[in-house]
Write an enzyme that holds these catalytic residues in place. Sequence first.
Site, PDB file in Angstrom:
ATOM      1  N   SER A  74     -17.432  -0.273   3.404  1.00  0.00           N
ATOM      2  CA  SER A  74     -17.200  -0.708   2.024  1.00  0.00           C
ATOM      3  C   SER A  74     -18.493  -0.566   1.230  1.00  0.00           C
ATOM      4  CB  SER A  74     -16.762  -2.178   1.990  1.00  0.00           C
ATOM      5  OG  SER A  74     -16.735  -2.613   0.639  1.00  0.00           O
ATOM      6  N   SER A 153     -15.662   3.513 -17.319  1.00  0.00           N
ATOM      7  CA  SER A 153     -14.282   3.657 -17.788  1.00  0.00           C
ATOM      8  C   SER A 153     -14.256   3.338 -19.278  1.00  0.00           C
ATOM      9  CB  SER A 153     -13.392   2.674 -17.038  1.00  0.00           C
ATOM     10  OG  SER A 153     -12.155   2.543 -17.701  1.00  0.00           O
ATOM     11  N   TYR A 166     -12.672  -5.681 -14.742  1.00  0.00           N
ATOM     12  CA  TYR A 166     -12.933  -4.243 -14.556  1.00  0.00           C
ATOM     13  C   TYR A 166     -13.834  -3.709 -15.681  1.00  0.00           C
ATOM     14  CZ  TYR A 166     -11.471   0.703 -13.951  1.00  0.00           C
ATOM     15  OH  TYR A 166     -11.410   2.055 -13.754  1.00  0.00           O
ATOM     16  N   GLY A 167     -13.519  -4.079 -16.909  1.00  0.00           N
ATOM     17  CA  GLY A 167     -14.308  -3.599 -18.049  1.00  0.00           C
ATOM     18  C   GLY A 167     -15.751  -4.080 -17.974  1.00  0.00           C
ATOM     19  N   LYS A 170     -17.477  -2.085 -15.306  1.00  0.00           N
ATOM     20  CA  LYS A 170     -17.671  -0.682 -15.699  1.00  0.00           C
ATOM     21  C   LYS A 170     -18.779  -0.525 -16.744  1.00  0.00           C
ATOM     22  CE  LYS A 170     -14.766   1.677 -13.162  1.00  0.00           C
ATOM     23  NZ  LYS A 170     -15.347   2.421 -12.026  1.00  0.00           N
ATOM     24  N   ALA A 198      -7.577  10.315 -15.472  1.00  0.00           N
ATOM     25  CA  ALA A 198      -6.796  11.152 -14.562  1.00  0.00           C
ATOM     26  C   ALA A 198      -5.561  10.402 -14.101  1.00  0.00           C
ATOM     27  CB  ALA A 198      -7.636  11.510 -13.334  1.00  0.00           C
TER      28      ALA A 198
HETATM   29  P1  NAI Z   1      -7.957   5.881  -6.517  1.00  0.00           P
HETATM   30  O1  NAI Z   1      -7.390   4.529  -6.313  1.00  0.00           O
HETATM   31  O2  NAI Z   1      -7.062   7.065  -6.391  1.00  0.00           O
HETATM   32  O3  NAI Z   1      -9.215   6.120  -5.555  1.00  0.00           O
HETATM   33  C1  NAI Z   1     -10.183   5.128  -5.345  1.00  0.00           C
HETATM   34  C2  NAI Z   1     -10.648   5.224  -3.894  1.00  0.00           C
HETATM   35  O4  NAI Z   1     -11.671   4.261  -3.695  1.00  0.00           O
HETATM   36  C3  NAI Z   1      -9.530   4.898  -2.900  1.00  0.00           C
HETATM   37  O5  NAI Z   1      -9.387   5.963  -1.977  1.00  0.00           O
HETATM   38  C4  NAI Z   1     -10.003   3.613  -2.212  1.00  0.00           C
HETATM   39  O6  NAI Z   1      -9.642   3.523  -0.850  1.00  0.00           O
HETATM   40  C5  NAI Z   1     -11.519   3.709  -2.395  1.00  0.00           C
HETATM   41  N1  NAI Z   1     -12.164   2.388  -2.330  1.00  0.00           N
HETATM   42  C6  NAI Z   1     -11.781   1.251  -2.960  1.00  0.00           C
HETATM   43  N2  NAI Z   1     -12.605   0.239  -2.649  1.00  0.00           N
HETATM   44  C7  NAI Z   1     -13.555   0.751  -1.824  1.00  0.00           C
HETATM   45  C8  NAI Z   1     -14.706   0.204  -1.195  1.00  0.00           C
HETATM   46  N3  NAI Z   1     -15.022  -1.091  -1.340  1.00  0.00           N
HETATM   47  N4  NAI Z   1     -15.467   1.006  -0.437  1.00  0.00           N
HETATM   48  C9  NAI Z   1     -15.159   2.327  -0.277  1.00  0.00           C
HETATM   49  N5  NAI Z   1     -14.060   2.897  -0.846  1.00  0.00           N
HETATM   50  C10 NAI Z   1     -13.275   2.113  -1.604  1.00  0.00           C
HETATM   51  O7  NAI Z   1      -8.629   5.867  -7.980  1.00  0.00           O
HETATM   52  P2  NAI Z   1      -9.092   7.049  -8.971  1.00  0.00           P
HETATM   53  O8  NAI Z   1      -8.179   7.063 -10.114  1.00  0.00           O
HETATM   54  O9  NAI Z   1      -9.363   8.275  -8.222  1.00  0.00           O
HETATM   55  O10 NAI Z   1     -10.470   6.416  -9.515  1.00  0.00           O
HETATM   56  C11 NAI Z   1     -11.743   6.825  -9.096  1.00  0.00           C
HETATM   57  C12 NAI Z   1     -12.785   6.107  -9.929  1.00  0.00           C
HETATM   58  O11 NAI Z   1     -12.615   6.451 -11.300  1.00  0.00           O
HETATM   59  C13 NAI Z   1     -12.706   4.578  -9.854  1.00  0.00           C
HETATM   60  O12 NAI Z   1     -14.005   4.041  -9.897  1.00  0.00           O
HETATM   61  C14 NAI Z   1     -11.952   4.216 -11.114  1.00  0.00           C
HETATM   62  O13 NAI Z   1     -12.215   2.899 -11.513  1.00  0.00           O
HETATM   63  C15 NAI Z   1     -12.484   5.259 -12.058  1.00  0.00           C
HETATM   64  N6  NAI Z   1     -11.632   5.512 -13.218  1.00  0.00           N
HETATM   65  C16 NAI Z   1     -10.443   6.153 -13.072  1.00  0.00           C
HETATM   66  C17 NAI Z   1      -9.674   6.406 -14.182  1.00  0.00           C
HETATM   67  C18 NAI Z   1      -8.414   7.177 -14.087  1.00  0.00           C
HETATM   68  O14 NAI Z   1      -7.861   7.533 -15.170  1.00  0.00           O
HETATM   69  N7  NAI Z   1      -7.884   7.463 -12.909  1.00  0.00           N
HETATM   70  C19 NAI Z   1     -10.068   5.932 -15.528  1.00  0.00           C
HETATM   71  C20 NAI Z   1     -11.356   5.317 -15.570  1.00  0.00           C
HETATM   72  C21 NAI Z   1     -12.091   5.114 -14.442  1.00  0.00           C
END
Ligand code: NAI
Length: 303
Positions: A74, A153, A166-167, A170, A198
């Site tokens: 983690s 974000s 979250y905000g 971020k 995304a």
């Molecule tokens: P996702 O949920 O598809 O992927 C996030 C990954 O992080 C998951 O595979 C999860 O297992 C891993 N994870 C969570 N906690 C963890 C920890 N403590 N240690 C190691 N791994 C951990 O999310 P997504 O959409 O790919 O997001 C990626 C990043 O982009 C995140 O930081 C999210 O907050 C940010 N983001 C995404 C947006 C979007 O539109 N999808 C918008 C703004 C920000």
Amino acid sequence: MDRINYNGRVAIVTGAGQGIGRMYALELGRRGAKVVVNDLGVSRDGSGMDTSAADKVVEEIVAAGGQAVANYDSVATMAGGENIVKTAMDAYGRVDILINNAGILRDKSFLKMTEEEWDLVISVHLKGAFCVTQPAVKVMKKNNYGRIIFTASTSGLYGNFGQTNYGAAKLGLVGIMNTLKLEVSKYNIKINTIAPNAWSRMTADVFPPQFEDKMNPQFNEPMVLYLCSEENTATGHVYTMGAGWYGRTAIVSGEGLCIGDAKRPIAVEEIRDNFDKISDMSNTKEQESGLGMLSYMAPLLNG
Ligand code: NAI
């Protein structure tokens, strides 16, 4: 066009088991980087654990002819962060690129939010960035080279209903970047923050369904990979993107207004009577550091 490559570079991507992080890891692997694919394999709210998320991405990179190792720690503890960096050092002997991408959601309107929901989100996004970046920067400093990404974000930059935790986390990342960029600039370490957009499990119930194909996580990858390349000299910037749109977002200050003479007290009514001028944003400027704001006060300070 000259093809950008990462030959000889070692990259850590946190939360790379799926979504946007997976895209970074795959492309870095295709372009010659040795990749540490970190993922705890948790559900969207941070519960559970599944090592297969990271393993599958490693398999994909290796199947495409690249090099990668998995890590399941983690990001939210210093022991975890140190072990993520150790995984890179043990396997490949250096760290050049760190993409802080791991994330979870615990959405709740402010009045209903519990302490646990607050702490969990802050610990993964904000503390997690500290826990992984500090050990990585120690290595980068020795090598006089580093490229770091923080993932913010628009929820932090501008707000989004139900996401005060979250905000806050971020936007806090922008705060880390603003100071860290000053502390490490002499070691050729460039740090930038992105606000991606995304379609992923994180946003499947946020964006309208017709955006699913168009908001492909891939579209975030080229911007981040450019920022992680040797060619990139930008540091301390925030870039927002989605669906193939890319732009810079910045904290700027209005020109403001000097009142009084830095000796006499200023009355509330003087603020009221000048509120439009104080609030005016028609002539804005960025600052390299917080001390830059003193320039606005110069007529008073030097008078
Ligand atoms: P996702 O949920 O598809 O992927 C996030 C990954 O992080 C998951 O595979 C999860 O297992 C891993 N994870 C969570 N906690 C963890 C920890 N403590 N240690 C190691 N791994 C951990 O999310 P997504 O959409 O790919 O997001 C990626 C990043 O982009 C995140 O930081 C999210 O907050 C940010 N983001 C995404 C947006 C979007 O539109 N999808 C918008 C703004 C920000």
